[in-house]
Design a protein around this motif. Structure first.
Motif, PDB file in Angstrom:
ATOM      1  N   ALA A 189      34.803  22.303  44.675  1.00 34.84           N
ATOM      2  CA  ALA A 189      33.527  21.640  44.415  1.00 34.84           C
ATOM      3  C   ALA A 189      33.386  21.253  42.954  1.00 34.84           C
ATOM      4  N   ALA A 190      33.998  22.045  42.053  1.00 30.76           N
ATOM      5  CA  ALA A 190      33.818  21.793  40.626  1.00 30.76           C
ATOM      6  C   ALA A 190      34.808  22.622  39.819  1.00 30.76           C
ATOM      7  N   ILE A 191      34.952  22.244  38.564  1.00 33.78           N
ATOM      8  CA  ILE A 191      35.596  23.083  37.559  1.00 33.78           C
ATOM      9  C   ILE A 191      34.491  23.536  36.620  1.00 33.78           C
ATOM     10  N   GLU A 192      34.235  24.830  36.584  1.00 31.58           N
ATOM     11  CA  GLU A 192      33.190  25.374  35.723  1.00 31.58           C
ATOM     12  C   GLU A 192      33.817  26.299  34.691  1.00 31.58           C
ATOM     13  N   ARG A 193      33.689  25.922  33.426  1.00 33.04           N
ATOM     14  CA  ARG A 193      34.229  26.720  32.327  1.00 33.04           C
ATOM     15  C   ARG A 193      35.707  27.049  32.564  1.00 33.04           C
ATOM     16  N   GLY A 194      36.430  26.051  33.026  1.00 27.38           N
ATOM     17  CA  GLY A 194      37.862  26.197  33.245  1.00 27.38           C
ATOM     18  C   GLY A 194      38.239  26.906  34.518  1.00 27.38           C
ATOM     19  N   THR A 195      37.257  27.202  35.367  1.00 25.12           N
ATOM     20  CA  THR A 195      37.479  27.966  36.594  1.00 25.12           C
ATOM     21  C   THR A 195      37.299  27.066  37.808  1.00 25.12           C
ATOM     22  N   VAL A 196      38.162  27.224  38.808  1.00 22.05           N
ATOM     23  CA  VAL A 196      38.077  26.416  40.018  1.00 22.05           C
ATOM     24  C   VAL A 196      37.037  27.049  40.946  1.00 22.05           C
ATOM     25  N   VAL A 197      36.013  26.258  41.283  1.00 18.29           N
ATOM     26  CA  VAL A 197      34.886  26.767  42.067  1.00 18.29           C
ATOM     27  C   VAL A 197      34.849  26.056  43.416  1.00 18.29           C
ATOM     28  N   TYR A 198      34.688  26.852  44.472  1.00 14.38           N
ATOM     29  CA  TYR A 198      34.656  26.325  45.832  1.00 14.38           C
ATOM     30  C   TYR A 198      33.311  26.633  46.477  1.00 14.38           C
ATOM     31  N   ASP A 199      32.852  25.709  47.305  1.00 12.79           N
ATOM     32  CA  ASP A 199      31.712  25.951  48.176  1.00 12.79           C
ATOM     33  C   ASP A 199      32.230  26.565  49.474  1.00 12.79           C
ATOM     34  N   SER A 200      31.730  27.729  49.825  1.00 12.36           N
ATOM     35  CA  SER A 200      32.308  28.469  50.948  1.00 12.36           C
ATOM     36  C   SER A 200      32.142  27.745  52.278  1.00 12.36           C
ATOM     37  N   GLY A 248      44.234  30.616  37.135  1.00  8.51           N
ATOM     38  CA  GLY A 248      44.418  32.014  37.533  1.00  8.51           C
ATOM     39  C   GLY A 248      43.192  32.646  38.141  1.00  8.51           C
ATOM     40  N   ILE A 249      42.124  31.871  38.356  1.00  6.04           N
ATOM     41  CA  ILE A 249      40.876  32.421  38.879  1.00  6.04           C
ATOM     42  C   ILE A 249      40.172  31.374  39.720  1.00  6.04           C
ATOM     43  N   VAL A 250      39.601  31.798  40.851  1.00  2.62           N
ATOM     44  CA  VAL A 250      38.802  30.926  41.701  1.00  2.62           C
ATOM     45  C   VAL A 250      37.513  31.659  42.064  1.00  2.62           C
ATOM     46  N   VAL A 251      36.474  30.889  42.309  1.00  2.00           N
ATOM     47  CA  VAL A 251      35.178  31.442  42.717  1.00  2.00           C
ATOM     48  C   VAL A 251      34.800  30.808  44.041  1.00  2.00           C
ATOM     49  N   PHE A 252      34.366  31.650  44.994  1.00  6.44           N
ATOM     50  CA  PHE A 252      33.828  31.181  46.267  1.00  6.44           C
ATOM     51  C   PHE A 252      32.316  31.398  46.241  1.00  6.44           C
ATOM     52  N   ARG A 253      31.564  30.311  46.114  1.00  4.82           N
ATOM     53  CA  ARG A 253      30.117  30.430  46.123  1.00  4.82           C
ATOM     54  C   ARG A 253      29.635  30.682  47.558  1.00  4.82           C
TER      55      ARG A 253
END
Length: 379
Positions: A31-42, A71-76
């Motif tokens: 969904a986005a790159i936030e502060r260098g982190t790959v962010v996904y919408d669950s 090296g890091i991903v976030v699942f919202r």
């Protein structure tokens, strides 16, 4: 290079790696790159993985993000709030019970007692409330990224961490396996094991409360997992100073999940609030292949072998050769263990059984006394 050393770590080489930037075009399902982190919408991620081909494509993307990307991903929104709230209630009940019974207290990277911990929260939650356990771990996204990084038949462990108001930040570090060792211990492993170690574990954290920046959500340094000698570099002052100036933090909401390569430089942030108990369920997912070929009762072996070790030394045998036999017989690695009993106090790990044997031999502990030590550990 076969061997790595702390004194040969180059901060400029490290900076060149971590100053890379992530491109959203490389992560078509993000969904986005936030502060260098790959962010996904669950919800979008679940739609994308509905077919076998879609699932395989997403897993490839996630694995690449953890290995070659930041090296890091976030699942919202990975977990629904009622599920998380029920698990949190169970965890706080377990914390209260353990405090009443004086259980726990050790910590790896924080002062013992500064935070509230539930070691082996996976087993404890299952026994405390199996219905909550099934609701919580019936999570397809945990399975998705665990399989993407480790393959099938992975092994989940969990440790709940509550950073209380005023809880101080951790120093940056790497995690399991080599990150739990001293520099001297880590340097004794060849470079190819330093490259292998991150592939054996997936690190994760599920937010059990909203975590604005003032609560001190985990600090990360994207791309730092790529520095080969990082397990020896993270204690150096120049690397710590760079981390302090360049780390990123992401605000999280209850139900968000973060997953990262365990070689990523990271550390819990300072909770500057006066009333927020920042609670997260930390996941350490291990590869199925981190097991020996046979099940060996090493305790039974030590029952009969320790008197022989002791007698050989008393008879003038070469200690180095006896230690070789100790290494073949005793468990030389402290994990897995019961962290409520084998507390990591005074070091990052509790002593292994081999450590206990060597210590007993150093002090000429009698066979009967050492047998009592083994019996106490079994109980």
């Amino acid at each position: 290079m076969t061997w790595l050393a702390s004194d040969t770590c180059e901060i400029d080489e490290f900076i060149a790696l971590v100053e890379q930037t992530a491109d959203i075009a490389d992560y078509p399902h993000a969904a986005a790159i936030e502060r260098g982190t790959v962010v996904y919408d669950s919800s979008s991620l679940r739609e994308a993985t509905a077919s076998p081909g879609g699932r395989r494509a997403v897993m490839s993307e996630l694995a690449d993000a953890l290995l070659n990307g930041p090296g890091i991903v976030v699942f919202r929104g990975a977990f629904e709030q009622p599920v998380v709230d029920a698990a949190s209630a169970a965890f706080f009940e377990l914390i209260a019970k353990e405090k009443a019974n004086a259980i726990g207290g050790g910590d790896h990277f924080a002062k013992p007692g500064a935070n509230d911990r539930v070691w082996n929260a996976l087993e404890k939650l299952a026994l405390h409330d199996p219905h909550v356990f099934v609701d919580y771990y019936s999570n397809d996204l945990v399975d998705l990224i665990s399989t993407a990084w480790l393959g099938p038949a992975y092994q989940v462990t969990s440790q709940v961490n509550v950073v209380n108001p005023g809880g101080a930040a951790q120093e940056p570090h790497r995690d399991y396996h080599l990150g739990f060792m001293t520099n001297e211990e880590a340097a004794s492993f060849p470079a190819h094991v330093h490259r292998l170690s991150p592939m054996m574990t997936l690190q994760g954290a599920v937010a059990h409360c909203d975590m604005p920046l003032e609560t001190g959500p985990t600090m990360y340094l994207p791309h730092s997992q790529k520095y080969e000698a990082g397990y020896l570099a993270w204690r150096r002052d120049d690397f710590k100073a760079y981390f302090a100036d360049h780390h990123v933090q992401l605000s999280l909401q209850l139900g968000d999940a973060v997953f990262f390569n365990p070689a990523l430089f990271h550390g819990a942030g300072t909770n500057v609030t006066s009333d927020v108990y920042r609670i997260a369920n930390l996941l350490q997912v291990g590869t199925a292949m981190g097991r020996t070929l046979e099940a060996v009762d090493r305790g039974a072996m030590l029952d009969v072998l320790y008197p022989v070790f002791l007698a050989r030394l008393e008879g003038g045998a070469d200690r180095a050769l006896v230690d070789c036999a100790v290494a073949a017989a005793a468990e030389g690695y402290p994990f897995p263990c019961n962290l409520d009993v084998d507390k990591p106090i005074g070091g990052l790990t509790p002593p292994s059984d081999a450590d206990r044997v060597r210590s007993a031999l150093d002090s000429s502990t009698s066979a009967a006394d050492f047998a009592a030590v083994l019996a106490a550990r079994r109980s």
